[in-house]
Write a protein that holds these residues in place. Sequence first.
Motif, PDB file in Angstrom:
ATOM      1  N   GLY A   1       0.265  -1.287  -0.012  1.00 35.01           N
ATOM      2  CA  GLY A   1      -0.039   0.286  -0.357  1.00 35.01           C
ATOM      3  C   GLY A   1       1.006   1.243   0.103  1.00 35.01           C
ATOM      4  N   HIS A   2       0.752   2.549   0.680  1.00 36.36           N
ATOM      5  CA  HIS A   2       1.670   3.718   0.286  1.00 36.36           C
ATOM      6  C   HIS A   2       2.205   3.182   2.060  1.00 36.36           C
ATOM      7  CE1 HIS A   2      -2.486   4.776  -1.199  1.00 36.36           C
ATOM      8  NE2 HIS A   2      -1.633   5.889  -1.713  1.00 36.36           N
ATOM      9  N   GLY A   3       2.460   2.647   2.331  1.00 40.11           N
ATOM     10  CA  GLY A   3       3.849   2.342   2.713  1.00 40.11           C
ATOM     11  C   GLY A   3       4.305   2.251   4.110  1.00 40.11           C
ATOM     12  N   ARG A   4       2.998   2.044   5.633  1.00 37.58           N
ATOM     13  CA  ARG A   4       3.215   2.366   6.264  1.00 37.58           C
ATOM     14  C   ARG A   4       4.096   1.200   7.924  1.00 37.58           C
ATOM     15  NH1 ARG A   4      -1.761  -0.444   9.917  1.00 37.58           N
ATOM     16  NH2 ARG A   4      -1.647  -2.191   8.453  1.00 37.58           N
ATOM     17  N   HIS A   5       4.159   0.574   6.672  1.00 38.60           N
ATOM     18  CA  HIS A   5       4.720  -0.550   7.907  1.00 38.60           C
ATOM     19  C   HIS A   5       6.486  -0.418   7.372  1.00 38.60           C
ATOM     20  CE1 HIS A   5       1.454  -2.416   8.667  1.00 38.60           C
ATOM     21  NE2 HIS A   5       1.669  -2.034   9.608  1.00 38.60           N
ATOM     22  N   MET A   6       6.169  -0.097   5.689  1.00 36.72           N
ATOM     23  CA  MET A   6       7.733   0.373   5.368  1.00 36.72           C
ATOM     24  C   MET A   6       8.409   1.639   5.703  1.00 36.72           C
ATOM     25  SD  MET A   6       7.291  -0.204   0.960  1.00 36.72           S
ATOM     26  CE  MET A   6       9.198   0.043   0.586  1.00 36.72           C
ATOM     27  N   ARG A   7       7.901   2.691   6.057  1.00 37.67           N
ATOM     28  CA  ARG A   7       7.838   3.616   6.529  1.00 37.67           C
ATOM     29  C   ARG A   7       8.540   3.219   8.213  1.00 37.67           C
ATOM     30  NH1 ARG A   7       4.343   5.501   3.326  1.00 37.67           N
ATOM     31  NH2 ARG A   7       5.223   7.481   2.698  1.00 37.67           N
ATOM     32  N   TRP A   8       7.547   2.676   9.050  1.00 35.88           N
ATOM     33  CA  TRP A   8       7.926   1.832   9.967  1.00 35.88           C
ATOM     34  C   TRP A   8       9.478   0.969  10.928  1.00 35.88           C
ATOM     35  CZ3 TRP A   8       7.264   2.027  14.658  1.00 35.88           C
ATOM     36  CH2 TRP A   8       7.514   1.437  15.837  1.00 35.88           C
ATOM     37  N   PHE A   9       9.368   0.027   9.380  1.00 42.22           N
ATOM     38  CA  PHE A   9      10.789  -0.358   9.431  1.00 42.22           C
ATOM     39  C   PHE A   9      12.261   0.027   8.995  1.00 42.22           C
ATOM     40  CE2 PHE A   9       8.479  -3.694  10.049  1.00 42.22           C
ATOM     41  CZ  PHE A   9       8.784  -4.903  10.931  1.00 42.22           C
ATOM     42  N   ALA A  10      11.556   1.206   7.910  1.00 37.05           N
ATOM     43  CA  ALA A  10      12.931   1.854   7.205  1.00 37.05           C
ATOM     44  C   ALA A  10      13.040   2.942   8.706  1.00 37.05           C
ATOM     45  CB  ALA A  10      12.989   3.104   6.305  1.00 37.05           C
ATOM     46  N   SER A  11      12.428   4.095   9.670  1.00 41.17           N
ATOM     47  CA  SER A  11      12.998   3.912  10.445  1.00 41.17           C
ATOM     48  C   SER A  11      14.044   3.764  11.257  1.00 41.17           C
ATOM     49  CB  SER A  11      11.222   5.303  11.272  1.00 41.17           C
ATOM     50  OG  SER A  11      11.253   3.885  11.981  1.00 41.17           O
ATOM     51  N   ARG A  12      13.632   2.535  11.406  1.00 42.03           N
ATOM     52  CA  ARG A  12      14.801   1.527  12.597  1.00 42.03           C
ATOM     53  C   ARG A  12      15.677   0.708  11.842  1.00 42.03           C
ATOM     54  NH1 ARG A  12      11.079  -0.285  16.803  1.00 42.03           N
ATOM     55  NH2 ARG A  12      12.574  -1.658  16.904  1.00 42.03           N
ATOM     56  N   GLY A  13      16.296   1.505  11.375  1.00 47.66           N
ATOM     57  CA  GLY A  13      17.048   1.520  10.139  1.00 47.66           C
ATOM     58  C   GLY A  13      17.794   0.240   9.578  1.00 47.66           C
ATOM     59  N   HIS A  14      16.246   0.038   9.011  1.00 44.34           N
ATOM     60  CA  HIS A  14      16.549  -1.635   8.345  1.00 44.34           C
ATOM     61  C   HIS A  14      15.810  -0.814   6.087  1.00 44.34           C
ATOM     62  CE1 HIS A  14      15.592  -4.648  11.424  1.00 44.34           C
ATOM     63  NE2 HIS A  14      14.653  -2.765  11.901  1.00 44.34           N
TER      64      HIS A  14
ATOM     65  N   ALA B   1       4.657   4.791  -6.176  1.00 39.79           N
ATOM     66  CA  ALA B   1       5.097   5.925  -7.056  1.00 39.79           C
ATOM     67  C   ALA B   1       5.644   6.681  -4.873  1.00 39.79           C
ATOM     68  CB  ALA B   1       4.140   6.839  -7.424  1.00 39.79           C
ATOM     69  N   ALA B   2       4.302   6.234  -4.384  1.00 40.48           N
ATOM     70  CA  ALA B   2       4.707   6.908  -2.860  1.00 40.48           C
ATOM     71  C   ALA B   2       5.579   5.994  -1.857  1.00 40.48           C
ATOM     72  CB  ALA B   2       2.831   6.435  -1.929  1.00 40.48           C
ATOM     73  N   VAL B   3       5.603   4.942  -2.226  1.00 34.75           N
ATOM     74  CA  VAL B   3       7.227   4.213  -1.826  1.00 34.75           C
ATOM     75  C   VAL B   3       8.362   4.017  -2.203  1.00 34.75           C
ATOM     76  CG1 VAL B   3       5.012   2.669  -0.539  1.00 34.75           C
ATOM     77  CG2 VAL B   3       6.804   1.709  -1.948  1.00 34.75           C
ATOM     78  N   ALA B   4       8.671   4.965  -2.980  1.00 31.41           N
ATOM     79  CA  ALA B   4       9.605   4.439  -3.844  1.00 31.41           C
ATOM     80  C   ALA B   4      11.373   4.915  -3.048  1.00 31.41           C
ATOM     81  CB  ALA B   4      10.076   5.571  -5.418  1.00 31.41           C
ATOM     82  N   ASP B   5      10.910   6.325  -2.837  1.00 33.20           N
ATOM     83  CA  ASP B   5      12.029   7.340  -1.637  1.00 33.20           C
ATOM     84  C   ASP B   5      12.559   6.389  -0.133  1.00 33.20           C
ATOM     85  OD1 ASP B   5       9.491   7.727  -0.620  1.00 33.20           O
ATOM     86  OD2 ASP B   5      10.182   9.218   0.800  1.00 33.20           O
ATOM     87  N   LEU B   6      11.227   5.130  -0.122  1.00 36.08           N
ATOM     88  CA  LEU B   6      11.259   4.397   0.995  1.00 36.08           C
ATOM     89  C   LEU B   6      12.972   3.340   0.746  1.00 36.08           C
ATOM     90  CD1 LEU B   6       8.317   3.878   2.536  1.00 36.08           C
ATOM     91  CD2 LEU B   6       9.728   5.702   3.748  1.00 36.08           C
ATOM     92  N   GLY B   7      12.918   2.402  -0.192  1.00 42.66           N
ATOM     93  CA  GLY B   7      13.945   1.564  -0.125  1.00 42.66           C
ATOM     94  C   GLY B   7      13.409   0.960  -1.424  1.00 42.66           C
ATOM     95  N   ARG B   8      13.084  -0.477  -1.974  1.00 42.95           N
ATOM     96  CA  ARG B   8      13.005  -0.918  -3.316  1.00 42.95           C
ATOM     97  C   ARG B   8      11.478  -0.967  -3.330  1.00 42.95           C
ATOM     98  NH1 ARG B   8      15.293  -7.220  -3.923  1.00 42.95           N
ATOM     99  NH2 ARG B   8      13.314  -7.727  -5.872  1.00 42.95           N
ATOM    100  N   ALA B   9      10.511  -0.781  -4.500  1.00 43.73           N
ATOM    101  CA  ALA B   9       9.539  -0.490  -4.698  1.00 43.73           C
ATOM    102  C   ALA B   9       8.947  -1.676  -5.911  1.00 43.73           C
ATOM    103  CB  ALA B   9       8.802   0.990  -4.650  1.00 43.73           C
ATOM    104  N   THR B  10       8.550  -2.363  -5.747  1.00 48.56           N
ATOM    105  CA  THR B  10       8.507  -3.323  -6.796  1.00 48.56           C
ATOM    106  C   THR B  10       6.540  -3.194  -7.279  1.00 48.56           C
ATOM    107  OG1 THR B  10       9.741  -4.593  -6.346  1.00 48.56           O
ATOM    108  CG2 THR B  10       8.632  -5.620  -7.559  1.00 48.56           C
ATOM    109  N   LEU B  11       6.471  -3.043  -8.171  1.00 54.30           N
ATOM    110  CA  LEU B  11       5.190  -2.728  -9.325  1.00 54.30           C
ATOM    111  C   LEU B  11       4.735  -4.597  -9.494  1.00 54.30           C
ATOM    112  CD1 LEU B  11       2.457  -1.390  -9.867  1.00 54.30           C
ATOM    113  CD2 LEU B  11       3.688   0.000 -12.095  1.00 54.30           C
ATOM    114  N   ALA B  12       3.974  -4.851  -9.072  1.00 52.73           N
ATOM    115  CA  ALA B  12       3.704  -6.406  -9.708  1.00 52.73           C
ATOM    116  C   ALA B  12       1.876  -6.658  -9.137  1.00 52.73           C
ATOM    117  CB  ALA B  12       4.888  -7.003  -8.873  1.00 52.73           C
TER     118      ALA B  12
END
Length: 186
Positions: free
Chosen positions: A32-45, A58-69
Amino acid sequence: MHKHGLEPPSEWVQRWSHLVPAGGSVLDVACGHGRHMRWFASRGHTVTGIDRSPEAIAAVADLGRATLADIENGPWPLTGETFDAVVVTNYLWRALLPRVVESVAPGGVLIYETFAIGNETVGRPSRPDFLLREGELLTLTEGLRTVAFEDGFCTAPDRFVQRIVATRKRSSPSTAPERFALKAAE
């Protein structure tokens, strides 16, 4: 009210995040819009998200690897890859469940939470295709070690959920002992 996908991280995910090895890789399935990606990225993952929505990716592309599939109708885009944590919330596609479990690396953790039978009495989703049957996550993760499991009713909002945290045994006895190992008798 939060826009779907922008809610705070799931309390279940937050509660068990400490099991993810420091700096470990995290896969968020149907991110989705990355609520868990943000959480883990903020913890150094290092984070990877998969979603079929171009807007979500598009909303999560700046957080890490974003795969459209389209993981329901197309091939699994991460064949052969494993992650220190695999996170799935509010998503169920039974045909994909074996791939999700296979994606957990040795020493890694699966954190899964979604709707269960009974939810049809309080809201959506209500179709059995999208509701876990009693104990279904326990069956799915038989090859993993269950750390925590819940199956029942939650409030705010009212919903029936099933959730599990399960770890995969380390592949080599030369690595650190399992976090939950019992002390040998002397």
